[in-house]
Motif scaffolding. Structure first.
Motif, PDB file in Angstrom:
ATOM      1  N   ALA A  47      61.668  45.822  30.647  1.00 53.10           N
ATOM      2  CA  ALA A  47      62.877  46.133  29.886  1.00 53.10           C
ATOM      3  C   ALA A  47      64.162  45.677  30.564  1.00 53.10           C
ATOM      4  O   ALA A  47      65.168  45.492  29.900  1.00 53.10           O
ATOM      5  CB  ALA A  47      62.944  47.636  29.623  1.00 53.10           C
ATOM      6  N   SER A  48      64.145  45.484  31.880  1.00 48.34           N
ATOM      7  CA  SER A  48      65.394  45.167  32.573  1.00 48.34           C
ATOM      8  C   SER A  48      65.330  43.833  33.307  1.00 48.34           C
ATOM      9  O   SER A  48      64.259  43.373  33.697  1.00 48.34           O
ATOM     10  CB  SER A  48      65.737  46.271  33.572  1.00 48.34           C
ATOM     11  N   GLN A  49      66.489  43.256  33.509  1.00 47.91           N
ATOM     12  CA  GLN A  49      66.598  42.021  34.280  1.00 47.91           C
ATOM     13  C   GLN A  49      66.158  42.264  35.728  1.00 47.91           C
ATOM     14  O   GLN A  49      65.503  41.427  36.331  1.00 47.91           O
ATOM     15  CB  GLN A  49      68.035  41.480  34.248  1.00 47.91           C
ATOM     16  N   LYS A  50      66.507  43.428  36.271  1.00 48.91           N
ATOM     17  CA  LYS A  50      66.128  43.772  37.642  1.00 48.91           C
ATOM     18  C   LYS A  50      64.600  43.748  37.799  1.00 48.91           C
ATOM     19  O   LYS A  50      64.076  43.216  38.782  1.00 48.91           O
ATOM     20  CB  LYS A  50      66.683  45.153  38.005  1.00 48.91           C
ATOM     21  N   ALA A  51      63.890  44.295  36.819  1.00 49.05           N
ATOM     22  CA  ALA A  51      62.424  44.312  36.864  1.00 49.05           C
ATOM     23  C   ALA A  51      61.867  42.897  36.764  1.00 49.05           C
ATOM     24  O   ALA A  51      60.918  42.544  37.473  1.00 49.05           O
ATOM     25  CB  ALA A  51      61.869  45.192  35.752  1.00 49.05           C
ATOM     26  N   CYS A  52      62.459  42.085  35.907  1.00 52.58           N
ATOM     27  CA  CYS A  52      62.021  40.688  35.774  1.00 52.58           C
ATOM     28  C   CYS A  52      62.261  39.936  37.086  1.00 52.58           C
ATOM     29  O   CYS A  52      61.403  39.171  37.533  1.00 52.58           O
ATOM     30  CB  CYS A  52      62.743  39.999  34.628  1.00 52.58           C
ATOM     31  N   THR A  59      63.026  36.458  31.721  1.00 49.77           N
ATOM     32  CA  THR A  59      63.453  37.643  30.987  1.00 49.77           C
ATOM     33  C   THR A  59      62.996  37.594  29.536  1.00 49.77           C
ATOM     34  O   THR A  59      63.038  36.556  28.901  1.00 49.77           O
ATOM     35  CB  THR A  59      64.986  37.746  31.032  1.00 49.77           C
ATOM     36  N   GLN A  60      62.579  38.742  29.036  1.00 46.76           N
ATOM     37  CA  GLN A  60      62.258  38.949  27.625  1.00 46.76           C
ATOM     38  C   GLN A  60      61.157  38.054  27.084  1.00 46.76           C
ATOM     39  O   GLN A  60      61.095  37.802  25.895  1.00 46.76           O
ATOM     40  CB  GLN A  60      63.520  38.812  26.770  1.00 46.76           C
ATOM     41  N   ALA A 124      60.899  54.368  29.221  1.00 47.94           N
ATOM     42  CA  ALA A 124      62.250  54.523  29.776  1.00 47.94           C
ATOM     43  C   ALA A 124      62.459  55.945  30.294  1.00 47.94           C
ATOM     44  O   ALA A 124      63.034  56.152  31.370  1.00 47.94           O
ATOM     45  CB  ALA A 124      63.298  54.170  28.728  1.00 47.94           C
ATOM     46  N   LYS A 128      63.032  56.939  34.263  1.00 45.90           N
ATOM     47  CA  LYS A 128      64.237  57.676  34.658  1.00 45.90           C
ATOM     48  C   LYS A 128      63.891  59.011  35.322  1.00 45.90           C
ATOM     49  O   LYS A 128      64.377  59.318  36.406  1.00 45.90           O
ATOM     50  CB  LYS A 128      65.119  57.918  33.436  1.00 45.90           C
ATOM     51  N   PRO A 135      58.490  47.942  37.831  1.00 46.28           N
ATOM     52  CA  PRO A 135      58.367  47.810  36.377  1.00 46.28           C
ATOM     53  C   PRO A 135      57.162  48.553  35.799  1.00 46.28           C
ATOM     54  O   PRO A 135      56.062  48.492  36.339  1.00 46.28           O
ATOM     55  CB  PRO A 135      58.187  46.304  36.162  1.00 46.28           C
TER      56      PRO A 135
END
Length: 189
Positions: A47-52, A59-60, A124, A128, A135
């Motif tokens: 879901a996040s750029q950081k995880a990618c 990404t995506q 998510a 959190k 990821p």
């Protein structure tokens, strides 16, 4: 008559596309075992750029374990409502942080979780609330879970990026120090 043929043709094409486009589609139905090969499966993008960035993937876009930028991948199969998974969570999080502090190990192994049956919203919330530092991928339709032979959770797999299964464990990992030593050995350290 022509409209009926067109509808049938379009429906046939949609069925074929649906069969090809399902993330996680594969022919395997056996639970991975040490020495076996992981099924060729696509995972949803994190879901996040950081995880990618952590995984070293685009990404995506769906990705394969072979796309991950490390020699090994620790795949955690978990359920967001699995009490055993929640019991193990703080220990896996600490193991991740321990590996991140070891420069050589952090380059050789990456972590990714597969939340079977979970929606992106549930993932998510889990990330959190449980402060998951790596990821977690939603597998809402159980596609990846089915590819992996539908193991119970938690199920952990250490694999090479090429898909050779090096280690598996069903249930809570009781001794994280021993598991860390196993990971170091598998990494050639």
């Amino acid at each position: 008559m022509m409209r009926t043929r067109q509808r049938i043709w379009v429906l046939g094409i949609l069925v074929i596309i649906a069969g090809w486009s399902g993330v996680g589609n594969c022919d395997s139905a056996a639970v991975p075992r040490e020495g076996s090969q992981m099924p060729p499966m696509l995972l949803n993008a994190p879901a996040s750029q950081k995880a990618c960035d952590y995984l070293g993937i685009a990404t995506q876009k769906p990705f394969r374990l072979a796309d991950v930028n490390s020699a090994m991948v620790m795949v955690e199969i978990l359920g967001v409502y699995c009490p055993q998974c929640h019991k193990q969570r703080p220990h896996i999080n600490r193991l991740y942080h321990r590996i991140q502090k070891d420069a050589a190990m952090s380059q050789k192994i990456k972590f990714v979780g597969i939340a079977v049956g979970a929606s992106p919203l549930e993932v998510a919330y889990l990330v959190k609330e449980s402060q998951v530092p790596y990821p977690i991928i939603a597998d809402g339709n159980f596609d990846v879970h089915k590819c992996l032979g539908e193991p119970r959770t938690p199920f952990n797999i250490v694999t090479t990026r090429e898909g050779k299964v090096l280690w598996t464990h069903l249930g809570i990992i009781e001794d994280m120090n021993a598991f860390y030593a196993t990971l170091k050995s598998l990494a050639g350290q």
